[in-house]
Design a protein around this motif. Structure first.
Motif, short mmCIF file in Angstrom:
data_model
loop_
_atom_site.label_atom_id
_atom_site.label_comp_id
_atom_site.label_asym_id
_atom_site.label_seq_id
_atom_site.Cartn_x
_atom_site.Cartn_y
_atom_site.Cartn_z
N ARG A 114 1.01 -1.18 0.17
CA ARG A 114 0.03 -0.18 -0.39
C ARG A 114 1.07 0.99 -0.32
N LEU A 115 0.40 2.23 -1.00
CA LEU A 115 1.38 3.34 -1.24
C LEU A 115 0.73 4.37 -0.39
N SER A 116 1.28 5.33 -0.01
CA SER A 116 0.77 6.79 0.37
C SER A 116 1.34 7.66 -0.16
N CYS A 117 0.35 8.66 0.03
CA CYS A 117 0.70 10.34 -0.28
C CYS A 117 0.70 11.50 0.65
N ALA A 118 1.25 11.70 1.12
CA ALA A 118 0.90 12.82 2.36
C ALA A 118 0.91 13.78 1.67
N ALA A 119 -0.36 15.18 1.17
CA ALA A 119 0.01 16.53 0.99
C ALA A 119 -0.21 17.38 1.96
N SER A 120 0.96 18.28 1.43
CA SER A 120 1.10 19.56 1.68
C SER A 120 -0.29 20.36 1.86
N GLY A 121 -0.58 21.46 2.52
CA GLY A 121 -1.28 22.35 2.49
C GLY A 121 -3.18 22.46 2.53
N ARG A 122 -3.38 23.90 2.44
CA ARG A 122 -5.41 23.18 2.88
C ARG A 122 -6.28 23.65 1.88
N THR A 123 -5.22 23.61 0.54
CA THR A 123 -6.14 22.83 -0.43
C THR A 123 -6.07 21.99 -1.56
N PHE A 124 -5.87 20.63 -0.44
CA PHE A 124 -5.80 18.96 -1.03
C PHE A 124 -7.38 18.91 -1.14
N ARG A 125 -8.05 19.28 -0.54
CA ARG A 125 -9.18 18.40 -0.98
C ARG A 125 -10.28 19.09 -2.37
N ARG A 126 -9.35 19.72 -3.05
CA ARG A 126 -9.60 20.56 -4.20
C ARG A 126 -9.22 19.91 -5.44
N TYR A 127 -7.75 18.99 -5.50
CA TYR A 127 -7.27 18.80 -6.36
C TYR A 127 -7.66 17.35 -6.26
N ALA A 128 -7.97 17.02 -7.47
CA ALA A 128 -7.87 15.42 -8.40
C ALA A 128 -6.37 14.78 -8.02
N MET A 129 -6.40 13.62 -7.60
CA MET A 129 -5.21 12.92 -7.73
C MET A 129 -4.96 11.98 -7.89
N THR A 185 -6.40 -0.22 -5.82
CA THR A 185 -7.21 0.29 -5.37
C THR A 185 -7.08 1.79 -5.41
N ILE A 186 -6.90 3.25 -5.67
CA ILE A 186 -6.87 4.75 -5.19
C ILE A 186 -7.98 4.64 -4.52
N SER A 187 -7.89 5.62 -3.32
CA SER A 187 -8.57 5.78 -2.73
C SER A 187 -8.07 7.23 -1.62
N ARG A 188 -8.95 7.94 -1.00
CA ARG A 188 -7.61 9.55 -0.47
C ARG A 188 -8.65 9.55 0.74
N ASP A 189 -8.33 10.16 1.45
CA ASP A 189 -8.66 10.61 3.61
C ASP A 189 -7.86 11.65 3.16
N ASN A 190 -8.89 13.32 2.85
CA ASN A 190 -9.67 14.30 2.84
C ASN A 190 -8.73 14.70 4.24
N ALA A 191 -9.49 14.54 5.38
CA ALA A 191 -9.36 14.59 6.23
C ALA A 191 -8.21 14.75 6.84
N GLU A 192 -7.26 14.00 6.30
CA GLU A 192 -5.98 13.35 6.37
C GLU A 192 -5.00 13.60 5.58
N ASN A 193 -5.64 14.85 4.44
CA ASN A 193 -4.47 14.98 3.48
C ASN A 193 -3.86 13.58 2.63
N THR A 194 -4.06 13.01 2.36
CA THR A 194 -3.39 11.42 2.25
C THR A 194 -4.44 10.99 1.15
N VAL A 195 -3.81 10.19 0.18
CA VAL A 195 -4.20 9.14 -1.29
C VAL A 195 -3.05 8.35 -1.27
N TYR A 196 -4.24 7.04 -0.93
CA TYR A 196 -3.55 5.88 -1.51
C TYR A 196 -3.61 5.19 -2.61
N LEU A 197 -2.69 3.85 -2.46
CA LEU A 197 -2.92 3.25 -3.93
C LEU A 197 -3.03 1.60 -2.84
N GLN A 198 -4.01 1.10 -3.23
CA GLN A 198 -3.92 -0.19 -2.49
C GLN A 198 -3.63 -1.20 -3.67
#
Length: 124
Positions: free
Chosen positions: A19-34, A69-82
């Protein structure tokens, strides 16, 4: 500005999972497609998976459909790839990507921000 940091890569045997994780900085994460791209030695960077800003829409390359499987957690500013049922041909550096438009994630040219990548090696 969005900064992306990938983690979770490593060496795994064929048939295994990561499982890969991608941590994003900034408060605008939820505005971006990942999305996730990958680049194998001697090959061009290729699209792997994408998820819309809300998380309601996903898309996959044919080569990984049904296994990744790709997923994201906007509360944690993180996107995953299982990644399941890994194959040797999945070996590559995997890059996290952010784009202002979901449709732009189908090619590397449409990406606004890139992570530095994490190496996945699948042994046979």
């Amino acid at each position: 500005q969005v900064q992306l940091v990938e983690s979770g890569g490593g060496l795994v045997q064929a048939g295994g999972s990561l499982r890969l994780s991608c941590a994003a900085s900034g408060r605008t994460f939820r505005r971006y497609a990942m999305g996730w791209f990958r680049q194998a030695p001697g090959k061009e960077r290729e699209f792997v998976a994408a998820i819309s800003a809300s998380g309601g829409t996903t898309d996959y390359a044919d080569s990984v459909k049904g296994r990744f499987t790709i997923s994201r957690d906007n509360a944690e500013n993180t996107v995953y790839l299982q990644m399941n049922s890994l194959k040797p041909e999945d070996t590559a550096v995997y890059y996290c990507a952010a784009a202002g438009l979901y449709t732009n994630l189908k090619t590397a040219y449409g990406v606004n921000y890139w992570g530095k990548g994490t190496l996945v090696t699948v042994s046979s």
